[in-house]
Design a protein around this motif. Structure first.
Motif, PDB file in Angstrom:
ATOM      1  N   VAL B  14       2.225   3.517  -9.608  1.00 36.57           N
ATOM      2  CA  VAL B  14       3.321   2.564  -9.418  1.00 36.57           C
ATOM      3  C   VAL B  14       3.539   1.750 -10.691  1.00 36.57           C
ATOM      4  O   VAL B  14       4.667   1.498 -11.099  1.00 36.57           O
ATOM      5  CB  VAL B  14       3.061   1.638  -8.210  1.00 36.57           C
ATOM      6  CG1 VAL B  14       4.107   0.540  -8.140  1.00 36.57           C
ATOM      7  CG2 VAL B  14       3.068   2.444  -6.919  1.00 36.57           C
ATOM      8  N   VAL B  15       2.449   1.371 -11.333  1.00 36.89           N
ATOM      9  CA  VAL B  15       2.578   0.639 -12.597  1.00 36.89           C
ATOM     10  C   VAL B  15       3.348   1.487 -13.608  1.00 36.89           C
ATOM     11  O   VAL B  15       4.237   0.993 -14.298  1.00 36.89           O
ATOM     12  CB  VAL B  15       1.188   0.270 -13.168  1.00 36.89           C
ATOM     13  CG1 VAL B  15       1.318  -0.304 -14.569  1.00 36.89           C
ATOM     14  CG2 VAL B  15       0.497  -0.729 -12.257  1.00 36.89           C
ATOM     15  N   LEU B  20       8.430   2.884  -6.125  1.00 32.53           N
ATOM     16  CA  LEU B  20       7.642   3.484  -5.051  1.00 32.53           C
ATOM     17  C   LEU B  20       8.154   4.875  -4.706  1.00 32.53           C
ATOM     18  O   LEU B  20       7.379   5.805  -4.473  1.00 32.53           O
ATOM     19  CB  LEU B  20       7.686   2.600  -3.800  1.00 32.53           C
ATOM     20  CG  LEU B  20       7.163   1.171  -3.935  1.00 32.53           C
ATOM     21  CD1 LEU B  20       6.941   0.580  -2.566  1.00 32.53           C
ATOM     22  CD2 LEU B  20       5.880   1.140  -4.733  1.00 32.53           C
ATOM     23  N   THR B  21       9.465   5.014  -4.654  1.00 31.89           N
ATOM     24  CA  THR B  21      10.062   6.294  -4.285  1.00 31.89           C
ATOM     25  C   THR B  21       9.636   7.398  -5.251  1.00 31.89           C
ATOM     26  O   THR B  21       9.264   8.496  -4.836  1.00 31.89           O
ATOM     27  CB  THR B  21      11.588   6.189  -4.278  1.00 31.89           C
ATOM     28  OG1 THR B  21      11.958   5.069  -3.490  1.00 31.89           O
ATOM     29  CG2 THR B  21      12.215   7.436  -3.698  1.00 31.89           C
ATOM     30  N   GLN B  31       7.295   7.265   1.158  1.00 32.95           N
ATOM     31  CA  GLN B  31       7.327   6.026   0.389  1.00 32.95           C
ATOM     32  C   GLN B  31       6.674   4.877   1.158  1.00 32.95           C
ATOM     33  O   GLN B  31       6.165   3.940   0.557  1.00 32.95           O
ATOM     34  CB  GLN B  31       8.745   5.692  -0.055  1.00 32.95           C
ATOM     35  CG  GLN B  31       9.526   4.795   0.867  1.00 32.95           C
ATOM     36  CD  GLN B  31      11.008   5.029   0.701  1.00 32.95           C
ATOM     37  OE1 GLN B  31      11.529   6.050   1.130  1.00 32.95           O
ATOM     38  NE2 GLN B  31      11.683   4.095   0.073  1.00 32.95           N
ATOM     39  N   SER B  32       6.663   5.002   2.461  1.00 33.50           N
ATOM     40  CA  SER B  32       5.996   3.944   3.215  1.00 33.50           C
ATOM     41  C   SER B  32       4.487   3.982   2.999  1.00 33.50           C
ATOM     42  O   SER B  32       3.841   2.929   3.008  1.00 33.50           O
ATOM     43  CB  SER B  32       6.345   4.022   4.688  1.00 33.50           C
ATOM     44  OG  SER B  32       6.003   5.258   5.210  1.00 33.50           O
ATOM     45  N   ALA B  33       3.960   5.182   2.787  1.00 30.66           N
ATOM     46  CA  ALA B  33       2.522   5.300   2.511  1.00 30.66           C
ATOM     47  C   ALA B  33       2.191   4.559   1.222  1.00 30.66           C
ATOM     48  O   ALA B  33       1.195   3.822   1.149  1.00 30.66           O
ATOM     49  CB  ALA B  33       2.114   6.766   2.396  1.00 30.66           C
ATOM     50  N   SER B  37      -0.053   1.204   0.899  1.00 32.05           N
ATOM     51  CA  SER B  37      -1.265   1.258   0.091  1.00 32.05           C
ATOM     52  C   SER B  37      -1.284   0.105  -0.912  1.00 32.05           C
ATOM     53  O   SER B  37      -2.310  -0.557  -1.098  1.00 32.05           O
ATOM     54  CB  SER B  37      -1.343   2.599  -0.634  1.00 32.05           C
ATOM     55  OG  SER B  37      -2.321   2.552  -1.631  1.00 32.05           O
ATOM     56  N   ILE B  38      -0.134  -0.139  -1.531  1.00 32.11           N
ATOM     57  CA  ILE B  38      -0.032  -1.253  -2.482  1.00 32.11           C
ATOM     58  C   ILE B  38      -0.291  -2.575  -1.756  1.00 32.11           C
ATOM     59  O   ILE B  38      -1.000  -3.441  -2.251  1.00 32.11           O
ATOM     60  CB  ILE B  38       1.364  -1.261  -3.150  1.00 32.11           C
ATOM     61  CG1 ILE B  38       1.526  -0.035  -4.056  1.00 32.11           C
ATOM     62  CG2 ILE B  38       1.592  -2.553  -3.936  1.00 32.11           C
ATOM     63  CD1 ILE B  38       0.663  -0.040  -5.287  1.00 32.11           C
ATOM     64  N   LYS B  39       0.284  -2.666  -0.588  1.00 24.27           N
ATOM     65  CA  LYS B  39       0.125  -3.888   0.204  1.00 24.27           C
ATOM     66  C   LYS B  39      -1.359  -4.127   0.531  1.00 24.27           C
ATOM     67  O   LYS B  39      -1.867  -5.237   0.401  1.00 24.27           O
ATOM     68  CB  LYS B  39       0.922  -3.761   1.498  1.00 24.27           C
ATOM     69  CG  LYS B  39       1.295  -5.043   2.142  1.00 24.27           C
ATOM     70  CD  LYS B  39       2.788  -5.148   2.402  1.00 24.27           C
ATOM     71  CE  LYS B  39       3.251  -6.594   2.446  1.00 24.27           C
ATOM     72  NZ  LYS B  39       2.672  -7.319   3.609  1.00 24.27           N
TER      73      LYS B  39
END
Lengths: 297, 297
Positions: B14-15, B20-21, B31-33, B37-39
């Motif tokens: 992500v960095v 996210l997509t 993308q929800s995964a 995960s980031i959350k």
DNA sequence: TTACTTATATATAAATTTTATTGAATAATA
DNA sequence: TATTATTCAATAAAATTTATATATAAGTAA
């Protein structure tokens, strides 16, 4: 077939005790969980890491090597985790500031701040006002300090101080008050075209003077201060930039009547910026210290 | 509330991209995964790592610091994993050997081996035969090389060579053949009591000689070789220990009739030992080279 | 000794809980 | 409007447990 930190954790514990049952008690897991985790790890690596000798698991030649490499890494990851979990001051703030501020104010602020919060890394970036705004918008800069005014709907600005531009010279006899037009013919040193300091000065005198005798243009305030040591030259500079020289008697402020040339300093950051503890602490600290510095001068 | 390597992997991606997509596509996840995960990671750390700026995720002051610390560690763990998965020669073998072998044979074997397999660390441990056996049984030593015979149901032994003990002196005239009793009165230098070399020699001559004129007892073969330079002194030493001195003409082998004093070298390892590639390669190499060394001498 | 028992340890399989991931709905933004 | 992130319930996957099998060490009796 990817190694997990959990597997590593269990592996390291098994290496310590040599007994799966012991580890399962220590970790509050069933013995089979430990057994399977070790098995998983071994199949990830592609070969056994332990010799099953009697009722113990002893590292074999491969496991020993793996152990010596993975152990310090695991510890470091654990350290990082607890460090970030427990020290709210850990982080890295990127500060941007435009010329005058970056030269004459930020160094003091940053060094005091880093002394108070040694865990925080402060990254100071120099640039003209426009650069700083861009940086803030892109997220490259967390907080900016600029001399010029900012109007951008994505940017939040806070006034953090007033900067006064004053006329200075090394010519001693001119310490009595005068009007600006009476000294317009002196040898003036200006900052280069595009400089905020220059623009504000010229704007400030444009109604009062027909022609300024521009003797030299230099792009650094420090250079101007050097040249000013040749008497008979004049310049209009930020008060904070010449504060020391005035105190030391190397330069004198010319008391020009009806000359009032001020500009504001702004702190800027992005709209919707998540204000971390770190951010709040830094901006609070910076604002407070900046006003102290400006008032003292 | 523990960080996982998977979370770190996703975080780093992500960095990289800021989207996210994009990451979800790259990693074949929804993308929800990625979002969750980031959350999760952020809640493990206890505060956000990203600023959600418009449709991007940009590291904030905390995230930046976390990123700079965690990234190199993650890469190292990945490296270790692939290294162990792909290089069967990675490891650390612990070899134990008893006195004569460790001094006169193992150094050559170990250094040749490490040259051929630079990824393998070889750890060479010295000790008397009993120490080595204990080490092997405890799993502290992977493979041992000993001079004495071994009888232990937990140990597997393989004969790897024959060592010959010979009588040496610096006294030149005694190069013709003789019987042992004719030189029993010479000044003999023996190894200390308990030494395997000493025991075998004494056992070998016990039926042929009434009394040996023991002039000195020393605990290191190298010391004995030094003293032997004083002519008229004699000693019985392992042929491989005096090979160089004989070739250089500094010592002479006394041709003693009916004196046949041999002992066997054994390679030992634990019964049920998992024979890794590493183990097999090393033992094959060591056995071969040991017989070459012994035959050459 | 040798065979047998007891105690203790690891390994494995099926059942279960927990976690990770998905898909659909919702919210935010250019 | 189109694109993207977030949220939540449903579900797939993984970790863990329970129960059982197997191995070894130590103790005990033949």
């Amino acid at each position: 077939m990817d190694i997990t930190l959990r597997q590593i954790e269990i592996f390291l514990n098994v290496v310590e005790t040599g007994h799966l049952t012991q580890v399962s008690k220590d970790m509050n897991l069933s013995q089979s969980a430990i057994s399977m985790s070790i098995k998983e790890l071994e199949s990830s690596i592609g070969r056994p890491l332990f010799d099953r000798i009697n009722k113990r698991l002893t590292l074999n030649e491969v496991g020993r090597s793996f152990h010596s490499e993975i152990k310090p890494l695991f510890k470091k990851i654990l350290d990082i985790q607890t460090e970030f979990q427990n020290s709210p001051n850990k982080g890295n703030i990127r500060v941007g500031a435009s010329t005058t501020i970056v030269d004459y104010i930020m160094p003091q602020i940053v060094s005091s701040y880093m002394e108070k919060y040694p865990e925080v890394k402060v990254n100071l970036k120099n640039g003209n006002t426009q650069d700083i705004i861009e940086g803030v918008k892109e997220g490259i800069i967390d907080v900016g300090f600029v001399e010029g005014n900012v109007n951008d709907h994505e940017i939040i600005k806070e006034k953090v101080g007033v900067d006064e531009l004053i006329i200075v010279t090394a010519e001693e006899e001119l310490r009595h008050s005068c009007f600006i037009d009476s000294i317009a013919g002196k040898k003036w040193i200006l900052r280069e075209k595009g400089s905020g300091t220059r623009d504000i000065f010229l704007n400030c005198i444009k109604d009062k003077i027909e022609k300024l005798n521009v003797f030299m243009e230099l792009s650094h305030t420090e250079s101007i201060k050097s040249v000013l040591q040749n008497k008979t030259t004049y310049a209009c500079l930020s008060k904070i930039a010449v504060d020391r020289e005035i105190k030391d008697g190397k330069l004198f402020q010319v008391n020009v009547k009806k000359f009032d040339c001020k500009r504001e300093f702004f702190m800027i950051y992005r709209k919707n910026k998540f204000k971390s503890d770190l951010f709040d602490k830094f901006t609070f600290f910076a604002k407070k210290m900046m006003s102290e510095i400006l008032e003292a001068k």
